[in-house]
Scaffold this motif. Sequence first.
Motif, PDB file in Angstrom:
ATOM      1  N   UNK A 227       0.833  -1.190   0.000  1.00 34.36           N
ATOM      2  CA  UNK A 227       0.000   0.000   0.000  1.00 34.36           C
ATOM      3  C   UNK A 227       0.873   1.248   0.000  1.00 34.36           C
ATOM      4  N   UNK A 228       0.339   2.313  -0.562  1.00 34.93           N
ATOM      5  CA  UNK A 228       1.050   3.587  -0.604  1.00 34.93           C
ATOM      6  C   UNK A 228       0.681   4.367   0.663  1.00 34.93           C
ATOM      7  N   UNK A 229       1.408   4.083   1.733  1.00 33.67           N
ATOM      8  CA  UNK A 229       1.029   4.558   3.054  1.00 33.67           C
ATOM      9  C   UNK A 229       0.999   6.082   3.161  1.00 33.67           C
ATOM     10  N   UNK A 230       1.947   6.735   2.541  1.00 35.75           N
ATOM     11  CA  UNK A 230       1.986   8.198   2.650  1.00 35.75           C
ATOM     12  C   UNK A 230       0.760   8.844   2.037  1.00 35.75           C
ATOM     13  N   UNK A 231       0.331   8.307   0.901  1.00 38.36           N
ATOM     14  CA  UNK A 231      -0.855   8.857   0.243  1.00 38.36           C
ATOM     15  C   UNK A 231      -2.096   8.638   1.102  1.00 38.36           C
ATOM     16  N   UNK A 232      -2.251   7.416   1.636  1.00 39.98           N
ATOM     17  CA  UNK A 232      -3.411   7.112   2.479  1.00 39.98           C
ATOM     18  C   UNK A 232      -3.401   7.976   3.730  1.00 39.98           C
ATOM     19  N   UNK A 233      -2.232   8.119   4.347  1.00 44.28           N
ATOM     20  CA  UNK A 233      -2.134   8.931   5.555  1.00 44.28           C
ATOM     21  C   UNK A 233      -2.439  10.394   5.258  1.00 44.28           C
ATOM     22  N   UNK A 234      -1.938  10.891   4.137  1.00 45.14           N
ATOM     23  CA  UNK A 234      -2.149  12.302   3.802  1.00 45.14           C
ATOM     24  C   UNK A 234      -3.624  12.627   3.580  1.00 45.14           C
ATOM     25  N   UNK A 235      -4.300  11.815   2.766  1.00 44.97           N
ATOM     26  CA  UNK A 235      -5.706  12.124   2.494  1.00 44.97           C
ATOM     27  C   UNK A 235      -6.586  11.857   3.725  1.00 44.97           C
ATOM     28  N   UNK A 236      -6.182  10.906   4.553  1.00 44.33           N
ATOM     29  CA  UNK A 236      -6.936  10.651   5.784  1.00 44.33           C
ATOM     30  C   UNK A 236      -6.827  11.842   6.730  1.00 44.33           C
ATOM     31  N   UNK A 237      -5.621  12.373   6.858  1.00 52.09           N
ATOM     32  CA  UNK A 237      -5.423  13.507   7.768  1.00 52.09           C
ATOM     33  C   UNK A 237      -6.136  14.753   7.259  1.00 52.09           C
TER      34      UNK A 237
ATOM     35  N   UNK B 183      -7.743  14.592  15.364  1.00 51.07           N
ATOM     36  CA  UNK B 183      -7.910  16.001  15.019  1.00 51.07           C
ATOM     37  C   UNK B 183      -8.959  16.665  15.904  1.00 51.07           C
ATOM     38  N   UNK B 184      -9.956  15.882  16.356  1.00 47.27           N
ATOM     39  CA  UNK B 184     -10.928  16.432  17.307  1.00 47.27           C
ATOM     40  C   UNK B 184     -10.212  16.875  18.583  1.00 47.27           C
ATOM     41  N   UNK B 185      -9.364  16.003  19.121  1.00 45.02           N
ATOM     42  CA  UNK B 185      -8.703  16.328  20.384  1.00 45.02           C
ATOM     43  C   UNK B 185      -7.627  17.391  20.187  1.00 45.02           C
ATOM     44  N   UNK B 186      -7.008  17.439  18.999  1.00 46.73           N
ATOM     45  CA  UNK B 186      -6.094  18.537  18.716  1.00 46.73           C
ATOM     46  C   UNK B 186      -6.853  19.856  18.716  1.00 46.73           C
TER      47      UNK B 186
END
Length: 441
Positions: free
Chosen positions: A3-13, A142-145
């Motif tokens: 899996x392309x982890x950076x892409x998944x993490x970026x769009x998730x964030x 992100x809610x808690x941030x």
Amino acid sequence: MKFHHRFVLRISFISALGGYLFGFDFAVISGALPFLQQQFNLDPTWEGFATGCLALGAILGCFAAGKVADQYGRRPGMLLAAEIFAISSLAMAFAPGRLFFVVARFVAGTGVGMASMLSPMYIAEIAPAKYRGRMVAINQLTVVLGILITNLVNYWLRNEGADAWRWMFGLGAVPSCLFWLGAYFLPESPRWLVKNGLEEIARSVLSRIGAGSYAEDTIRQIKGGLSGGSQKINYNVLLKRAFLPVLLIGIGLAAFQQFCGINTVFNYAPKIFESIGASTDDQLLQTVFIGGVNLVFTIAAMLFVDKLGRKPLMLFGAGGLAILYVLIVQLLGAGSAEVSWFLLAAIGVYAMSLAPVTWVLISEIFPTSIRDAGISIAVIGLWVAYFILVFTFPVLFDHLGDKTFYIYAVVCLIGFLFILFKVKETKGKTLEELDQNLIRH
């Protein structure tokens, strides 16, 4: 499979920035209430309504989000939520009177409600099954941030005069604009694309998520999940015998996350600490500590949700809160400053369990063909419960004092039994694998 982890993490964030809006408006009222009470002469009833009207707007936002997400896509819905929140934040900041402020906060709730539904839905639909739990938990991060940063800003603004509350609310326009900019560049959910006949675009998006046969395998699974399902959002189908049990589970989980009572600590921390003689500065400082503990244990939840599973964490949260509430009552009754440690412990238990895992489960349990409608109704149930909780707390605390937390202890015990007997584990399975036999009837 790679899996392309950076892409998944970026769009998730980026999509989870909608959770930041939730956290902001959730926390800003806590710091602003002492100022609003003086500005608008709020009694306990108006205090509860000024806090809870956000939830009434969020209910409307959930209905709107379901329609927008089904007809136009998840991405346009998130863009609209950001626009609504930016405008309403400025409206609250410039509110000339109590009624105008309440209406503006209601409108802000519409944007929050849309984001609270669409962000976890989008992440669940785009993340590979192996990582879905922690990716959806990013929304809670992100809610808690949002809560922590807002509490820090509130504390910083506390000595800026009688109009400090206007700055507190007005600054909400900043994360709204950031969310809008991020969402503008997001790809659409591949499940929505396949559902609406845009298979080639879906294949392109999925190929950026996983290598090899991931795109074709996922499209085949999505089509299987959609076979025989409604192509347009239809709330009536949720009442069919096949779907009603999972709907009730979803509503039950969402309502329990609120009725467990911990959000009274987030929204009314100054009021609780005032009851044991804390100064205004100390009251606002405690909200910062609460936000910090919330952040640390939410990160812990992200590490464990895909390892330990959803159900064990939910049981830990319900049982732990029930015990802590009983101890909190004793310490509040004695006027002991030690109560702050137990309130922080309660925040930690909640942040590691009920707070993030409820959102994960709600985003997972509904079959593809009814996911839009199911998540919409479940999140509406969450907001109804939130309104009831925060509207009634000032009145209950005014009459019952510290014993109010006994009520929440009983609710947590009931919630423990509900999770134990009604909820099945969902970790490590694709959304399509969860379509059948997910919930124990």
